[in-house]
Design a protein around this motif. Structure first.
Motif, PDB file in Angstrom:
ATOM      1  N   PRO A  91       0.824  -1.217   0.000  1.00 54.66           N
ATOM      2  CA  PRO A  91       0.000   0.000   0.000  1.00 54.66           C
ATOM      3  C   PRO A  91       0.857   1.265   0.000  1.00 54.66           C
ATOM      4  CG  PRO A  91       0.159  -0.876   2.214  1.00 54.66           C
ATOM      5  CD  PRO A  91       0.848  -1.874   1.313  1.00 54.66           C
ATOM      6  N   ASN A  92       0.337   2.307  -0.623  1.00 56.81           N
ATOM      7  CA  ASN A  92       0.868   3.642  -0.368  1.00 56.81           C
ATOM      8  C   ASN A  92       0.368   4.068   1.008  1.00 56.81           C
ATOM      9  OD1 ASN A  92       1.851   3.867  -3.127  1.00 56.81           O
ATOM     10  ND2 ASN A  92      -0.299   4.166  -3.695  1.00 56.81           N
ATOM     11  N   ILE A  93       1.130   4.922   1.653  1.00 60.68           N
ATOM     12  CA  ILE A  93       0.739   5.371   2.995  1.00 60.68           C
ATOM     13  C   ILE A  93       0.866   6.888   3.045  1.00 60.68           C
ATOM     14  CG2 ILE A  93       1.214   5.240   5.469  1.00 60.68           C
ATOM     15  CD1 ILE A  93       2.445   2.413   4.831  1.00 60.68           C
ATOM     16  N   LEU A  94      -0.203   7.544   3.438  1.00 66.55           N
ATOM     17  CA  LEU A  94      -0.253   9.009   3.496  1.00 66.55           C
ATOM     18  C   LEU A  94      -0.579   9.453   4.914  1.00 66.55           C
ATOM     19  CD1 LEU A  94      -0.411  11.854   2.155  1.00 66.55           C
ATOM     20  CD2 LEU A  94      -2.825  11.364   1.665  1.00 66.55           C
ATOM     21  N   TRP A  95       0.289  10.306   5.470  1.00 67.70           N
ATOM     22  CA  TRP A  95      -0.001  10.956   6.749  1.00 67.70           C
ATOM     23  C   TRP A  95      -0.453  12.383   6.470  1.00 67.70           C
ATOM     24  CZ3 TRP A  95       4.413   9.951  10.880  1.00 67.70           C
ATOM     25  CH2 TRP A  95       4.334   8.624  11.314  1.00 67.70           C
ATOM     26  N   ILE A  96      -1.615  12.737   6.997  1.00 68.56           N
ATOM     27  CA  ILE A  96      -2.083  14.125   6.948  1.00 68.56           C
ATOM     28  C   ILE A  96      -2.163  14.595   8.398  1.00 68.56           C
ATOM     29  CG2 ILE A  96      -3.840  15.712   6.096  1.00 68.56           C
ATOM     30  CD1 ILE A  96      -4.851  13.514   4.250  1.00 68.56           C
ATOM     31  N   SER A  97      -1.174  15.358   8.807  1.00 68.71           N
ATOM     32  CA  SER A  97      -1.126  15.799  10.206  1.00 68.71           C
ATOM     33  C   SER A  97      -1.322  17.301  10.298  1.00 68.71           C
ATOM     34  CB  SER A  97       0.200  15.405  10.855  1.00 68.71           C
ATOM     35  OG  SER A  97       1.264  16.210  10.393  1.00 68.71           O
TER      36      SER A  97
END
Length: 628
Positions: free
Chosen positions: A26-32
């Motif tokens: 999977p691609n992994i995206l953090w939106i913080s």
């Protein structure tokens, strides 16, 4: 026979397809984002307007017990990216430059080694160098810049909800919104005064959250445009509690609990097989994020990481989460906490220091300015007044029945088993990880330099017995009944033990004359941290001239972390620092002056030294102009 042949071919096709799906990483995206507690609409906050996050949550997982491990940026973000407790590394103080082990690999480095493209846009605030650890760490960093076909780990950090915009009340920050939150409908916590300005700040905070919600929508749209939404696991979370008094910098649940929404596409649901409900009360901390992401990517978690994977078949559940508060800006404090999801236990190792110290950072505009205005008018509620007074040495809060943490239950008879258990868990955790907060910041770095190692390695070179002795001394703070109890610690051969004995003297509100001869001798201690603290105490209690000379000498040191301690002690002695003002103005301040806020050389130690010495001048009647 022909039927059997085609059956075998068909089953083989299904097996291969399933295997390929599992192998497709999977691609992994953090939106913080900055400085917000769990107030998304999906958390049940009817005042919030977060339609895009709420929509993501409907098909995802809401974590009701997610915690930052620190209530301020740098140690929280250091913990996130390393999978290590900040006090284990020595990175627990705000904005410092700490030597870390050469073989330590942080989250993006591990993922790069596993074939991922890693990007960070753009905040780091790690307390150590990030150079070379990302494929791209810049204002233009984006998954779209990756080589074709590579899976990505991308982080986007949004500053719009930071305490600066929250308190500034700038209309341009929320101009994109069609509707704004009505201050009259705001529900303030009992530790904030209910005034028109505070209501405007509270409403503006929710407006800024709505702006962030639009930022989330923009990133989701980009994923859709790229055909990646069904291939990307998404984390949405805040770095710690609200950027307001009673939250940020406060080591309790209001400073540590964060919102966290996890979106997992259907094809990757097998990676989160341990959670089968839309909302989970599983305890997770920031220290666990890095090993969890590495596990999602199918990579090997480094043995050095202290967090635990909380997703999938190999997940490890936790019963407790730990928190830490150390120096923030030019304000020393040292507290530790442990929470079991129902109760939070806090040990304040510097209870004599109120949360609201007499420091520039607590005199800025917005909510702090409003609190000081109302204080002068005698209009502060009791919940706010407590912030301006010294703290209890120990606190216990029932966050289920007392979510605003107003009732300290530490002495409640029927909860002594809870207190004993949580206290023991905290002690064991501090000793297990060789908590470097038990060293004065400057001395911690001096010891590492002397041993030619990182702070982490220096701490582990200390025996368990040495650490236990230091913790024993630190636990005397706020707990002694007779100064004579401290005499053996004041004479101990370990300077860290002597340091905590002086802190315990400072916290003792009674007569300290029984230790005066020893305290005088400590003005010449070979550990500068001990000499500085002894000087501060001698000046506060006796206005001692020799102690002033000690502080003057320490302010001229070349080692900035130790100069910072001396500057903080100089601030804490109030107008008794007046004899030092000529040297401060003519010799010391010029070394740390520059363009930051129109006053300081840079955002690290020179800024905090300058802030402490500027407040010192204000304490002595001088007017200082700071362009914040």
């Amino acid at each position: 026979m022909r039927y059997v042949f085609f059956t075998i071919i068909f089953m083989s096709f299904l097996f291969c397809s399933h295997s390929e799906a599992q192998e497709e990483r999977p691609n992994i995206l953090w939106i913080s984002h900055e400085d917000l507690s769990p107030i998304y609409g999906c958390y049940g906050d009817e005042y919030a307007s977060t339609p895009h996050i709420d929509k993501l949550a409907k098909s995802g997982i809401i974590f009701s017990r997610a915690f930052s491990n620190a209530p301020i940026c740098a140690p929280a973000r250091t913990t996130l990216i390393t999978g290590m407790y900040a006090p284990s590394l020595g990175t627990q103080n705000l904005r410092s430059d700490i030597p870390v082990p050469e073989d330590m690999k942080i989250l993006p480095e591990v993922l790069r080694g596993a074939g991922y493209y890693t990007s960070n846009n753009v905040k780091t605030d790690y307390n150590f160098s990030f150079e070379g650890r990302w494929d791209d760490c810049s204002k233009t960093a984006h998954w779209r810049n990756r080589p074709e076909g590579k899976p990505f780990f991308s982080v986007f950090n949004f500053m719009i909800t930071h305490e600066g915009p929250i308190n500034a009340l700038r209309s341009e920050d929320t101009a994109q919104l069609k509707e704004h939150h009505d201050p009259d409908k705001a529900k303030l916590p009992p530790y904030l005064p209910d005034s028109p300005k505070m209501r405007k700040i509270w409403a503006h905070m929710y407006d800024l959250l709505s702006v962030f919600d639009n930022d989330v929508a923009h990133l989701l749209e980009q994923l859709k445009e790229d055909g990646l939404l069904d291939n990307t696991i998404i984390f949405v979370f805040s770095d710690h509690g609200h950027g307001l008094p009673g939250h940020k910098r406060w080591l309790d649940n209001s400073g540590l609990q964060v919102p966290f929404v996890l979106h997992v596409p259907e094809k990757y649901k097998y990676l989160v097989s341990n959670i089968n409900t839309p909302k989970t009360d599983q305890i997770v901390g920031f220290v666990d994020f890095a090993p969890t992401v590495i596990s999602l990517a199918g990579a090997q978690v480094p043995e050095m990481m202290e967090g635990k994977n909380f997703l999938g078949e190999k997940s490890q559940s936790k019963k407790y989460t730990y928190g830490y508060r150390d120096r923030a800006d030019d304000c020393y404090d040292m507290s530790r906490s442990v929470c079991d999801g129902r109760y939070i236990y806090v040990r304040n190792f510097m209870p004599q220091m109120p949360y609201f110290q007499n420091a520039i950072i607590f005199h800025k505009a917005g909510s702090y300015e409003e609190i000081h205005r109302l204080e002068k008018l005698g209009q502060l509620p009791e919940g706010t007044q407590k912030m301006l007074r010294r703290k209890p040495a120990e606190q216990l809060f029932d966050i289920k029945n007392d979510p605003f943490e107003q009732n300290n239950l530490i002495n409640k008879n029927d909860l002594q088993d809870v207190v004993a258990n949580l206290s023991e868990k905290l002690n064991s955790w501090m000793l297990k990880h060789h908590d470097t907060g038990l060293f004065n910041e400057g001395e911690m770095m001096q010891r590492a330099k002397k041993s030619h190692t990182s702070v982490f390695e220096m701490a582990r070179d200390c025996s368990d017995q040495e650490f236990a002795r230091i913790l024993e001394a630190a636990q005397k703070v706020g707990k002694i009944e007779d100064v004579k109890e401290l005499i053996p610690y004041l004479k101990d051969e370990d300077s860290a033990v002597r340091y905590w004995a002086v802190v315990a003297l400072d916290a003792f509100e009674g007569d300290i004359s029984a230790a005066d001869d020893i305290l005088t001798s400590l003005l010449d201690d070979n550990a500068e941290s001990v000499a500085i603290k002894a000087a501060e105490l001698k000046i506060k209690r006796q206005n001692d001239k020799k102690a002033l000379d000690t502080l003057a000498k320490m302010l001229k040191l070349d080692f900035e972390p130790m100069v910072l301690q001396a500057a903080i002690s100089t601030r804490l002695i109030g107008d008794r620092a007046a004899p030092l003002i000529p040297e401060i103005q003519n010799e010391i301040m010029p070394r740390y002056s520059g363009e930051v806020w129109g006053r300081y050389k840079n955002w690290l130690y020179p800024m905090f030294i300058g802030m402490a010495l500027d407040q010192t001048q204000i304490n002595c009647g001088y007017e200082i102009k700071i362009n914040k």
